[in-house]
Design an enzyme around this catalytic site. Structure first.
Site: not given
Ligand code: UGA
Ligand code: MN
Length: 347
Positions: A198, A285
Site C-alpha cells: 500500500d 523492524e
C-alpha cells in the site's frame, strides 16, 4: 516546338523590350544590368532555381523539426525520473518482498505498485498471499509486469500478528532455500527490500538507493510514525540517531519501508520475523535488524546529502476503504455483497 525553347523566346522578347525601354530612356549602362536581372546567365538561372527550391526545402525542414519536436514531447513527457534507464553497474538483483491480503482496495494497491516496479530492471518480486490460495487477478498483475516473480500463499499462522510478519518470514526462508533461482543466472549479488503493497514508491528508491546497498541502507519515509517524515540523523556521513516521534530509542528506529539489507546479510543469518518484538515497542523492524547481527555503525544513509529540499522516495500511504452504500430493505436477512456487474472486485 518544345516548351523549353518557347520559354527562352518569351524571355528573349521580354529582354528586348527592356533593352528598347532603356535605350528610350537613354540609360544604356543599365541595359546589361536589367537584362541580366530579367533574363540571367545560365549559371544565375540555376542559382535562382536553387534559391527557390532551397527556400522550399528549408521551409519543409522547419515544419518537420516542429512536428518531430512536438511528437517527441507527446511520446516522452518531461519527467526524466519516469523514463530514466538505469545501467545496473553493481550487478545486484533487487529482491522485493510484499505481503498482501484480500480487501476491497487490494487490486488497486497492487496495480499501482506493479506499475512502479515494472520500470525497474533486475528486480525479482516475491509476493506472499495471506490466505490459503493465490488469487488469479493478482497473478495477472504480476504476469503483466514482465518481471521475474514468485507468488505463494501462506496464511498467517496462529500467534503471529496479522500484519505481514508471517508472510515475510516465509519469504526469507524462500530466499535462503532458493537463492540461485531468485538471483537468476546473470546475478551474483542481491539486496532484499520489504515493500508493503500500500505504500507509494519513487522509482529512484530502487535505482538510486536499494541497488547500492552494501550492508544496510536506511533513508527517509514520508507520512509515518504519527508524523510527516521519519529519517535517520546523519553526522559526518554516519547515523547517530533517528529523527522520529515514535519510540526513538530503538537501535533501528525505522519503518519497514525505510531500509534494505544486502542479500549476504540475509544469507549469513537465520533471522526471521517472530511473533512479537518488545524491543521495537511492537514494531518488528529493529528486532529483525538486530537479529541479523547489525549495528548502527553498519548503516549506509541515503538521500541526506542536501541541507534543504531533500526528497522523500517512499511514502507510507494507506488506501482508505470506500463507504459502500448497502441496501437496507430487509434488515432481518444478512446484507448481500454489492453488485459488481460481472467485474472482479474483492468485496
Ligand atoms: C506498518 C509498517 O509499514 C509495516 O511494514 C509493519 O509490518 C506494520 O506496521 C506492523 O506494525 O507490523 P501498516 O501500514 O500499519 O504497516 O500495515 P499494513 O500496510 O496494513 O500491513 C503491512 C503489510 O502486511 C502489507 O503489505 C499488507 O498487505 C500485509 N498484511 C496486512 C497481510 O498480509 N495480512 C493482513 O492481515 C494485514
Ligand atoms: Mn501499510
Amino acid at each position: 516546338m518544345s516548351s523549353k525553347s518557347s520559354d527562352d523566346d518569351k524571355i528573349k522578347v521580354f529582354g528586348d523590350k527592356l533593352e528598347s525601354q532603356a535605350l528610350q530612356k537613354g540609360c544604356e549602362e543599365d541595359i546589361e544590368k536589367h537584362c541580366r536581372r530579367c533574363i540571367g546567365y545560365p549559371t544565375m538561372r540555376t542559382m535562382n532555381k536553387l534559391k527557390k527550391y532551397g527556400m522550399y526545402t528549408l521551409f519543409f525542414m522547419f515544419i518537420f523539426v516542429v512536428v518531430f519536436q512536438f511528437s517527441e514531447d507527446v511520446r516522452q513527457p518531461a519527467y526524466p525520473v519516469f523514463k530514466r534507464s538505469e545501467t545496473n553497474q553493481t550487478n545486484r538483483m533487487i529482491i522485493v518482498v510484499t505481503p498482501t491480503y484480500k480487501r476491497m482496495t487490494r487490486i488497486a494497491d497492487m496495480l499501482r505498485m506493479a506499475n512502479t516496479l515494472s520500470h525497474v530492471k533486475d528486480l525479482h518480486w516475491i509476493v506472499i498471499e495471506d490466505g490459503n490460495k493465490t488469487i488469479p487477478a493478482v497473478q495477472d498483475i504480476l504476469d503483466r509486469t514482465g518481471l521475474p516473480y514468485t507468488y505463494q500463499a501462506h496464511k498467517t499462522a496462529l500467534g503471529y500478528p496479522r500484519r505481514g510478519w508471517y508472510q515475510r518470514t516465509m519469504a526469507l526462508k524462500l530466499i535462503r532455500s532458493n537463492t540461485s533461482q531468485i538471483l537468476g543466472q546473470d546475478h551474483q549479488e542481491g539486496v532484499v527490500y520489504f515493500g508493503d503493497d500500500d505504500n507509494s514508491y519513487d522509482i529512484r528508491l530502487f535505482t538510486d538507493y536499494i541497488r547500492n546497498v552494501k550492508t544496510l541502507g536506511i533513508w527517509a519515509v514520508g507520512l509515518v510514525g504519527g508524523t510527516v517524515v521519519e529519517a535517520p540523523k546523519v553526522v559526518d556521513g554516519k547515523v547517530t540517531a533517528f529523527n522520529v516521534k515514535w519510540n526513538p530509542k530503538r537501535r533501528f528506529a525505522v519503518d519497514m519501508a525505510g531500509f534494505a539489507v544486502n542479500l549476504n546479510v540475509v544469507l549469513n543469518s537465520d533471522a526471521v520475523f517472530g511473533t512479537s518484538c518488545k524491543r521495537g515497542g511492537g514494531a518488528p523492524e529493529t528486532c529483525l535488524l538486530e537479529d541479523m547481527g547489525l549495528e548502527r555503525e553498519d548503516i549506509e544513509p541515503f538521500g541526506y546529502e542536501k541541507t534543504k529540499d531533500r526528497e522523500i522516495f517512499v511514502w507510507h500511504t494507506k488506501t482508505s476503504t470506500p463507504n459502500i452504500v448497502q441496501s437496507k430493505k430487509n434488515q432481518t436477512k444478512p446484507v448481500p455483497p454489492p453488485d459488481t456487474f460481472g467485474y472482479f472486485v474483492e468485496v
